[in-house]
Design a protein around this motif. Structure first.
Motif, short mmCIF file in Angstrom:
data_model
loop_
_atom_site.label_atom_id
_atom_site.label_comp_id
_atom_site.label_asym_id
_atom_site.label_seq_id
_atom_site.Cartn_x
_atom_site.Cartn_y
_atom_site.Cartn_z
N GLY A 110 37.37 61.34 38.60
CA GLY A 110 38.44 61.53 37.69
C GLY A 110 39.39 61.82 38.67
O GLY A 110 40.19 62.96 38.46
N PRO A 111 40.02 60.85 39.31
CA PRO A 111 41.32 61.48 40.34
C PRO A 111 42.60 60.84 39.62
O PRO A 111 42.76 60.44 38.81
N SER A 112 43.70 61.41 40.39
CA SER A 112 44.91 61.07 40.23
C SER A 112 44.91 59.72 41.13
O SER A 112 44.60 59.53 41.85
N ILE A 113 46.08 58.96 40.38
CA ILE A 113 46.31 57.60 41.17
C ILE A 113 48.00 57.62 41.15
O ILE A 113 48.70 58.38 40.74
N GLU A 114 48.19 56.55 41.59
CA GLU A 114 49.84 56.32 42.03
C GLU A 114 50.68 56.57 40.64
O GLU A 114 51.60 57.31 40.97
N HIS A 115 50.40 56.14 39.63
CA HIS A 115 51.11 56.40 38.43
C HIS A 115 50.56 57.11 37.25
O HIS A 115 50.95 57.18 36.41
N GLY A 116 49.37 57.93 37.85
CA GLY A 116 48.71 58.60 36.81
C GLY A 116 47.47 59.20 37.06
O GLY A 116 47.17 59.89 38.22
N PHE A 117 46.59 59.03 36.20
CA PHE A 117 44.91 59.51 36.44
C PHE A 117 44.21 58.42 35.89
O PHE A 117 44.65 57.75 34.90
N TYR A 118 42.64 58.75 35.92
CA TYR A 118 41.85 57.97 35.01
C TYR A 118 40.59 59.07 35.27
O TYR A 118 40.33 59.79 36.15
N TYR A 119 39.68 58.86 34.28
CA TYR A 119 38.38 59.18 34.29
C TYR A 119 37.45 58.34 33.78
O TYR A 119 37.53 57.61 32.76
N ASP A 120 36.13 58.07 34.45
CA ASP A 120 35.27 57.27 33.88
C ASP A 120 33.78 58.21 33.60
O ASP A 120 33.65 59.06 34.17
N LEU A 121 33.60 57.55 32.39
CA LEU A 121 32.80 58.12 31.71
C LEU A 121 31.81 57.50 30.89
O LEU A 121 32.08 56.25 30.65
N GLU A 122 30.61 57.97 30.75
CA GLU A 122 29.41 57.06 29.97
C GLU A 122 29.29 57.92 28.59
O GLU A 122 28.88 59.16 28.55
N ILE A 123 29.56 57.25 27.45
CA ILE A 123 29.73 57.68 26.22
C ILE A 123 28.60 57.16 25.38
O ILE A 123 28.79 56.03 24.86
N PRO A 124 27.70 57.76 25.25
CA PRO A 124 26.36 56.90 24.38
C PRO A 124 26.63 56.53 23.11
O PRO A 124 27.54 57.53 22.32
N GLU A 125 26.64 55.76 22.68
CA GLU A 125 26.62 55.09 21.28
C GLU A 125 28.12 55.11 20.74
O GLU A 125 28.25 55.24 19.43
N HIS A 126 29.06 55.31 21.68
CA HIS A 126 30.64 55.00 21.13
C HIS A 126 31.36 54.31 22.13
O HIS A 126 31.45 54.62 23.34
#
Length: 597
Positions: A46-62
């Protein structure tokens, strides 16, 4: 007076943490909110990037949708008030792995193994949520800032298409609401300029599942734009002594073993094809072919410098997750050239290339920054002394051309240092563009020689350069830079002639014929539909000029000129129209000026 002083103080106030630290912290806040709302979430990065941030997630069944983001935002605000303090702790490698394994955080266990042995392993905790992270972060999550979650996308774990697909939530954060609002407005402008949307709306290009991702089909209207760019490109190259060469798209694999591409670039090359018990590859670059042309016979110092140019199509295997319209593709045409020269000629040849880059980029209206990219730490070939000499020659050439350089330490190609240009488009985004690369290594690998004035065999130096980069990426960027409103000299249709009624069509056709005789791109819109409908169609296609003609215009030899994007019309003698458009084309002007008498 006091209020003025207070306002001035606020104006120069320095924020307590960098923007990247704020965004990284908000990405953690977002992940903790997702953990509250959805059971059994597994966390990636979940890093910061040039214009914001993101987070990668595994969400079972959703599978998250855009509507879920508002719910997550609401939970984020609750957590920030309830558990604001961010606490940093340190664990041993074994302790960290055990803790994460107990929580079934498999991606984070893998992330622990990626941390170098001599680095500290740290966690950041707020409330009952903790995350493996090197930081830095805010001290508290209840500081005054503003954020928004923007979108959901798919992303392979660690960018590997053979690994699980995770859900990626993008967001952004700013210290003030004004800055956030300005950024959101900018994002709307980015959407409006998206070359994929414009490409569909204006019938410019397409991609097709039948052909595979990353392969662009140029439609006739965009083909015209490309043709005009190529004409300009060849005109300037021929004026500078470049000669055209052409090399095959497929060659034996051994060619790329000699060049070093197989060893250093193999993951970007398409798999081998077995033909007559020999492996063949489609080319990822044009330079090996140009090296073979040079080697075909003996060369004398009197022939150098030799400047060869090819609009050569190459093929590189980009992962499907990064393929993007015309901007990231698997097959593209590179405006490639190679110069073979002596050491004494090197700096002057580099300066000549840089002068050409300046001309081409400014013609399209781009500002740019040039970067000197030095030897990469991994995957490079050749001796240090050769790299130092090549880097010094690039710097000297830039000085001769009057181009200041910024340093990109370690950003060179595997075979040599380079100067890269990043252009800034109409809304301030940077695009990787031109490159000039100095190479002492390929001449050595291919055993290229010339006979010098003393009769001795010596190695030429090879300059690789691409002024526009790839035509696909460059034109895709142009679409966004101009927002689909190409300047007159590039426009797919430059002029639309529109008769008011059917009885004026002959006059309209006569004007169109005169323009076509001078090789302007004209659409005589003389179909029986309502005039306003035809004007709207021309506006939607972003035709620079519409010549509306009726009874009065036919009698006077004039036309009512309407520019795209306006409702104003000026009645102008047709000869005046010819005078203006000839000038716009000859100067390759970026303007579409109003016409008057």
């Amino acid at each position: 007076m006091a209020s003025d002083a207070k306002a001035a103080a606020k104006e120069v106030q320095v924020e307590p943490f960098p923007l990247s630290t704020l965004r990284h912290s908000v990405s953690h806040l977002m992940a903790s909110a997702v953990a509250k709302l959805y059971p059994n979430v597994k966390f990636g990065f979940g890093p910061s990037i040039e214009h914001g941030f993101y987070y990668d997630l595994e969400i079972p069944e959703h599978s998250l949708e855009e509507k879920d983001l508002r719910r997550i935002e609401k939970e984020m605000r609750k957590i920030a008030k309830r558990s604001p303090e961010l606490v940093r702790t340190s664990l041993s490698r074994d302790e960290a792995r055990a803790q994460l394994a107990a929580q079934d955080q498999t991606y984070k266990v893998e992330a622990v193994d990626l941390i170098p042995k001599d680095e500290e392993i740290t966690f950041y905790t707020h409330g009952d949520w903790s995350d493996l992270c090197e930081g830095p972060h805010l001290d508290r999550l209840d500081r005054d800032y503003h954020f928004k979650l923007l979108s959901v996308a798919g992303a392979y774990w660690r960018g590997d298409e053979k690994r699980p697909m995770l859900q990626r939530i993008y967001g952004t954060a700013f210290w003030t609401q004004e800055a956030l609002d300005a950024h959101l407005a900018w994002l709307e402008e980015v959407k409006l300029r998206d070359h994929r949307r414009i490409g569909t709306d204006q019938d410019l290009f397409s991609v097709h599942p039948e052909a595979g991702a990353g392969f662009v089909f140029w439609h006739p209207r965009l083909g015209v734009v490309r043709h005009e760019i190529e004409k300009f490109w060849w005109e300037e190259h021929e004026a500078r002594g470049y000669k055209p060469v052409y090399s095959p798209h497929v060659s034996r694999e051994t060619l790329f073993a000699v060049s070093g591409h197989l060893e250093n670039y193999g993951e970007m090359m398409y798999p081998a094809m077995d033909l007559e018990e020999q492996p063949y590859r489609v080319k990822p670059m044009n330079c090996p072919g140009h090296s073979l042309i040079y080697k075909d016979r003996g060369r004398s110092y009197r022939e150098l410098p030799m400047r060869w140019a090819e609009l050569g199509t190459v093929y590189r295997y980009e992962k499907s997750g990064v393929v993007h319209g015309m901007l990231r593709v698997r097959g593209f045409t590179q405006d490639d050239s190679h110069i073979f020269c002596t050491p004494d000629q090197l700096a002057g040849e580099i300066a000549g290339v840089l002068d050409l880059v300046k001309l081409m980029l400014t013609t399209f209206g781009f500002d740019y920054t040039a970067y000197l990219a030095t030897r990469p730490v991994e995957k490079s070939i050749g001796e240090d002394a050769i790299w130092k000499a090549a880097t010094a020659a690039l710097g000297e050439g830039a000085k001769l051309a009057g181009i200041p350089l910024e340093l990109d330490d370690g950003g060179g190609a595997f075979y040599g240092p380079k100067i890269d240009f990043k252009v800034k488009d109409a809304i301030g985004r940077e695009w990787q563009n031109s490159t000039v690369q100095c190479d002492f290594n390929l001449p050595e690998r291919f055993d290229l020689e010339y006979t010098d004035s003393d009769g001795q065999k010596k190695r030429p130096i090879m300059i690789h350069r691409a002024v526009l980069g790839s035509l696909e990426r460059f034109v895709g960027g142009l679409i966004e830079h101009f927002a689909g409103r190409f300047p007159f000299w590039l426009a797919p249709e430059q002029i639309a002639v529109i008769p008011i009624r059917e009885e004026h069509a002959d006059y309209a056709r006569s004007l169109a014929a005169k323009l076509e005789a001078e090789h302007f791109r004209v659409d005589c819109m003389d179909d029986p539909s309502h005039m306003n409908k035809r004007i709207k169609q021309a506006q939607e296609r972003q035709v620079p000029y519409m010549l509306v003609v009726g009874e009065r215009e036919e009698a006077d030899g004039t036309c009512a000129v309407r520019r795209r994007g306006t409702r104003d019309q000026a009645v102008v003698p047709f000869e005046r129209v010819l005078e203006v458009v000839r000038d716009l084309r000859s100067r390759r002007s970026l303007e579409v000026p109003a016409l008057d008498t």
